[in-house]
Scaffold this active site. Structure first.
Site, PDB file in Angstrom:
ATOM      1  N   GLU B 210       0.881  -1.170   0.000  1.00  0.00           N
ATOM      2  CA  GLU B 210       0.000   0.000   0.000  1.00  0.00           C
ATOM      3  C   GLU B 210       0.913   1.212   0.000  1.00  0.00           C
ATOM      4  O   GLU B 210       1.467   1.584   1.036  1.00  0.00           O
ATOM      5  CB  GLU B 210      -0.896  -0.014   1.240  1.00  0.00           C
ATOM      6  CG  GLU B 210      -1.832  -1.205   1.298  1.00  0.00           C
ATOM      7  CD  GLU B 210      -2.969  -1.098   0.287  1.00  0.00           C
ATOM      8  OE1 GLU B 210      -3.420   0.033   0.024  1.00  0.00           O
ATOM      9  OE2 GLU B 210      -3.394  -2.124  -0.269  1.00  0.00           O
ATOM     10  N   CYS B 244      -2.331   8.858   3.090  1.00  0.00           N
ATOM     11  CA  CYS B 244      -1.902   8.350   1.782  1.00  0.00           C
ATOM     12  C   CYS B 244      -2.886   8.710   0.677  1.00  0.00           C
ATOM     13  O   CYS B 244      -2.505   8.808  -0.487  1.00  0.00           O
ATOM     14  CB  CYS B 244      -1.669   6.851   1.831  1.00  0.00           C
ATOM     15  SG  CYS B 244      -3.022   5.945   2.575  1.00  0.00           S
TER      16      CYS B 244
END
Lengths: 501, 495
Positions: B210, B244
């Site tokens: 990720e 993110c």
């Protein structure tokens, strides 16, 4: 405020880089393949491969290619592996056709965005998963099923809307040359390219950067490909060789068992990723099994398999020598063992008195040799299987469903089949792939489509109902949190009726 | 044996006993994790306040609430997820059992991140436990207090052998990566992601990465600018931009820029008051290295809102930059901070071209009333996820797979997707030794006749579903004929 140590990525680079002594400083990338990659990329960016009609047309072209050139494929595989027509059609061409037909009839459904379950806060929104092509994929086939291992992933890549570079194994030179000749006549020349690259160059080509890499072959090669892919964060699918165990229980029909095992093992002269590699036979039935195998082989290939048109040859001298070496240094030959170097022929061979430490049990086997080991019970079998690396397949032959269930649940493998072999890899609705040392990822049917797609989550909201949304904005207070928590718990308790909404 | 080797070896030994596979065990561990989150709320909030200046409300909203939902979902659905999944059969397997069985992988390594440490470290753990694996948890050492708290609390609630916590920095992580795992789950930067994937490749270990990227946010001229700016401001400045999936930069038409700046300013004031430095709801940059990195990005751009900063406090005000050029420093890498550059473009087409010149991002945002604009953006760009008319919230819908593509990552998770990602989906074909007659066509010696039969049976030119419907239709027709005949007979008898 205290200042914690802050490791920077630079430190990571310094500390994790391995020094590789003795390697030349400059890598010579295979520049000729860069051109083809560039053309494929340009085509993809121009959205050539994305439309449904284009994908269907390409899939139909694959089918036509196999129909119209069946004789050429039979001829090429005959020269490369002495493969009989039956095996070429049934185990190479038909699986590709099945995949293409399956993709054609399901493409519309697969391309449709999927609606997913919403929660309370997204009740009025659209929640979708959209399947997008990845870009340009690199498919590297293996020599033991040269047509199938190249074209089945290609079917998946086409169905998912990608462009592709295909590299058939150069070990099966005639088949590779045939694919290189035929594919440009049937598939779009800008989107799909065939290259003939040596095994040692493949890792360098991977570093040119693709959007997905599909590789089938040995573990060592697979690891090199995986490391090359890591340099550019390229996702990979690896289908790797290993040793597939096959347990034969004392409660089973020995004749039929022997028939099914013999077919799976000696098909393509044992050069297969999915054949049972060794038998763990219950000591009560070992003698009968060996006898039944001998009878079977006599029926299949006659007294001199060298004369049989149904029996293949080793792909090259390297594999021939390796297999010959393994069989002569392991156990005792009870059937076969004859070799003819000029023809790369090794007779269908059965070994007994094989020990776990024998060379044939320590290395990957690609050849018509079947070691038969003795076990006393299912516990011993399971313990033996679990001591080895996870294989691509585990097979069990038994009438006792409890035995089958135990072996299945207490071992791990890419796939599992009871009372037959190989067939699970031909069913288009089952995923085919390895786990652990036998590979990463899976393909076949819908799984191919998913492997070569990116499933993009889409949440489509509106700017209405800002009064509800504003609960989440600062300044934060406990009242807002309580409302959100209440809404959240209501949501997960009543997931059922939210779905109906 | 190093501490890391011991933890991994212990986890593997515990996994091999088979106790993590049992469904009751999995549910028990998940419920224990739920208790941890409820009982230690105060401690968790205290540690987060020291690490990132997050308030208790923020911690619950953005970290633990999502986790509690995931646990509840996993507990409720586990039996269904772990059950055999039957697949469509063909003519040759009509009498066989053909299904896919989800199995645990073994020992999973979970490397957490520092920006939402609980959410990002525990969410994969929930999936790992649900899938029946053992897991080694390596919290990010950058959030010092939270890592220490995880190290203290997790062993009190979870099986210590199956789920050991290993704390430490680079050397400890390197040592862990030398061990062999069955899956590695990493959240963090692309640079480190490559190293992790390379280390995993030595052992042929699959990975889920990720990562991040520059998540673009396109604001169309046809949209409710006030609402859009509030949502973008919220998405951007939550956790001081250290998310993110925060909208990294905004693309809009030149005429709209001034209004955008005004609305963003208004939203910032509403959320964080005139003096964000004193506002309890506004966070801080995690450390000085990141502070310096972010501040240096402002150098060659014009500040429209904010811009003030204080290194001592790791404070950077919510900042909007105007008329930013594509080659500006702030557009070269993921910002991961509270700077919102506005880049002007002529319209949707130019925006799409601009986005496609960069790497595929983790998230893409588009604000517009026009469904056609949203559809075009969706079809002509690629990203991990796409969200129309809002920011961040797709993360909380656990039926949507969350993950990146290209440089923004590989693999996805949340909800059932985590379970599937951390399982091996094993193909199973259960046959009997009967019906051997059918198999004779495949055995040598091969003949043309056998080939003919094989073509018929093996080639998928018959849709069983279609045949089933045809048979049903035939059965109904026969039944109808019988009924009509009986009726006619009765009528005749009546006469």
């Amino acid at each position: 405020m205290s200042n914690p140590p802050s490791p920077s990525p630079a430190n990571w680079f310094k500390s994790l880089r391995r020094t590789r002594l003795g390697e030349p400083c400059l890598k010579t990338y295979p520049l000729q393949y860069e051109e083809q990659l560039k053309r494929a990329r340009v085509s993809f960016q121009a959205r050539r491969s994305i439309k449904e009609n284009f994908r269907l047309a390409q899939l139909e072209a694959v089918l036509r290619m196999l129909e119209e050139h069946e004789c050429d494929f039979v001829d090429a595989l005959g020269r490369d592996l002495h493969k009989p027509r039956f095996e070429t059609v049934v185990s190479e061409l038909i699986p590709v056709k099945n995949e293409a037909l399956h993709a054609i009839s399901n493409l519309k459904k697969w391309m449709q965005p999927q609606q997913v379950e919403r929660n309370l806060s997204t009740t009025l929104d659209e929640c979708l998963v959209v399947n997008e092509p990845l870009g340009v994929v690199f498919i590297m086939g293996t020599w033991c099923s040269p047509v199938q291992m190249c074209l089945v992933p290609l079917v998946g890549a086409i169905a998912a809307g990608n462009c592709a570079i295909i590299s058939p194994s150069v070990c099966t030179a005639h088949t590779a040359a045939l694919l290189q000749r035929l594919i440009p006549s049937y598939l779009d020349n800008e989107c799909f390219h065939v290259i003939l690259a040596g095994t040692n160059d493949l890792a360098d080509i991977v570093e040119l950067k693709f959007d997905h890499v599909f590789f089938s072959g040995t573990r060592e090669e697979g690891s090199r490909i995986a490391q090359a892919a890591a340099q550019c964060l390229t996702p990979i699918t690896l289908v790797l060789g290993g040793k597939n165990p096959c347990y034969v229980d004392q409660h089973c029909d020995i004749t039929i068992t022997a028939q099914r095992i013999a077919w799976a093992r000696f098909h393509n002269s044992g050069q297969s990723l999915v054949a049972p590699d060794y038998i763990l036979c219950h000591s009560d039935v070992k003698t009968r099994l060996v006898q039944a195998l001998k009878c079977c082989l006599m029926r299949f290939y006659g007294s001199d398999p060298r004369e049989s048109s149904s029996f293949c040859r080793m792909v090259n001298l390297d594999i021939f020598n390796r297999t010959k070496d393994l069989l002569w240094r392991s156990g005792k030959v009870v059937l076969g063992g004859q070799v003819t170097e000029a023809e790369k022929y090794i007779a269908p061979t059965i070994l007994t008195e094989v020990d776990e430490s024998d060379p044939i049990m320590q290395q990957d086997l690609f050849g018509p040799v079947l070691p038969v080991l003795s076990v006393n019970n299912v516990d011993e079998t399971i313990a033996f299987i679990n001591k080895q690396e996870k294989p691509l397949c585990v097979y069990v032959y038994s009438n006792n469903s409890k035995v089958i269930s135990r072996v299945m649940s207490e071992t791990s493998s890419g796939s599992f089949c009871s009372n037959d072999s190989t067939l699970q890899s031909l069913i288009v609705t089952l995923p085919f792939g390895g786990v652990g040392a036998s590979g990463i990822g899976a393909y076949h049917g819908r799984y191919s489509f998913d492997t070569f797609s990116h499933r993009k989550s889409c949440l489509l909201r509106s700017t209405h109902l800002e009064c509800v949304t504003s609960l989440r904005y600062p300044p934060y207070d406990d009242r807002n949190l309580s409302l959100i928590t209440w809404g959240s718990s209501l949501s997960w308790k009543s997931q059922g009726w939210c779905h109906i909404l | 044996m190093s501490r890391e080797q011991q933890a991994v070896a212990g986890a593997r030994r515990a996994f091999q006993t088979g106790r993590s596979r049992c469904l009751e065990h999995r549910v028990r561990q998940l419920k224990n994790l739920q208790r941890l989150l409820t009982e230690c709320r105060g401690d968790i909030a205290g540690a987060m306040k020291k690490d990132l200046r997050k308030s208790e409300v923020v911690v619950q909203m953005y970290e633990t609430l999502g986790l509690e939902e995931e646990i509840a979902l996993a507990v409720r659905k586990l039996k269904e997820w772990a059950a055999p999944r039957p697949v469509e059969k063909n003519l040759l397997t009509v009498s066989d059992a053909v299904y896919v069985q989800a199995e645990p992988l073994g020992v999973v390594l979970i490397i957490g991140a520092w920006n939402y440490p609980w959410a990002v470290t525990l969410q994969p753990l929930i999936g790992a436990i649900a899938a029946g694996n053992a897991a080694v948890i390596k919290p990010s050492e950058v959030c010092v207090h939270t890592a220490k708290l995880m190290d203290e609390l997790l062993p009190l609630y979870l099986d210590t052998e199956l789920y050991p916590v290993v704390t430490g920095g680079v050397p400890e992580t390197q040592e862990l990566l030398r061990q062999r795992f069955d899956h590695i789950f990493y959240t963090g930067s692309g640079a480190v992601g490559k190293l992790i994937m390379a280390a995993a490749a030595q052992h042929l270990t699959p990975v889920t990465l990720e990562l991040g990227g520059k998540s673009p946010c396109y604001i169309d001229s046809d949209c409710d600018i006030a609402v859009a700016c509030r949502r973008v401001a919220w998405g951007k400045f939550t956790n001081c931009g250290q998310t993110c999936i925060a909208p990294d930069y905004v693309l809009c038409q030149p005429a709209a820029q001034q209004r955008l700046i005004q609305e963003l300013h208004k939203a910032i004031k509403e959320f964080y008051t005139d003096d964000p430095k004193t506002c309890p709801d506004y966070g801080r940059i995690i450390n000085r290295r990141h502070f310096r990195r972010i501040v240096s990005m402002m150098e060659d751009s014009t500040v429209a809102v904010g811009g003030d900063n204080d290194e001592e406090d790791c404070f950077i005000a919510p900042t909007v930059l105007r008329d930013v050029k594509p080659d500006a420093k702030v557009m070269q890498e993921e910002i991961f901070g509270p700077l919102l550059p506005i880049v002007t473009v002529d319209g949707l087409d130019e925006a799409i071209r601009f986005i496609n010149r960069g790497e595929k991002p983790l998230a893409l945002y588009v604000f517009s009333h026009d469904a056609k604009v949203i559809q075009k953006m969706r079809e002509e760009t690629s990203s991990g996820g796409l969200l129309a008319n809002d920011c961040l919230v797709h993360y909380s819908v656990n039926s949507l797979p969350f993950g990146g593509v290209g440089n923004s990552g590989m693999g996805c998770y949340h909800g059932k997707h985590t379970f599937d990602r951390l399982s091996h989906l094993r193909a199973c074909l259960i046959k009997t030794l009967k019906m051997e007659g059918m198999n004779n066509m495949r055995y040598p010696p091969h003949t043309a006749g056998k080939l003919g039969w094989a073509r018929f049976f093996v080639l998928k030119n018959l849709n069983l579903g279609w045949i089933g419907r045809l048979l049903l239709l035939a059965a109904v027709a026969v039944l109808a004929a019988v009924v009509i005949q009986k009726y006619q007979l009765l009528r005749q008898l009546d006469r």
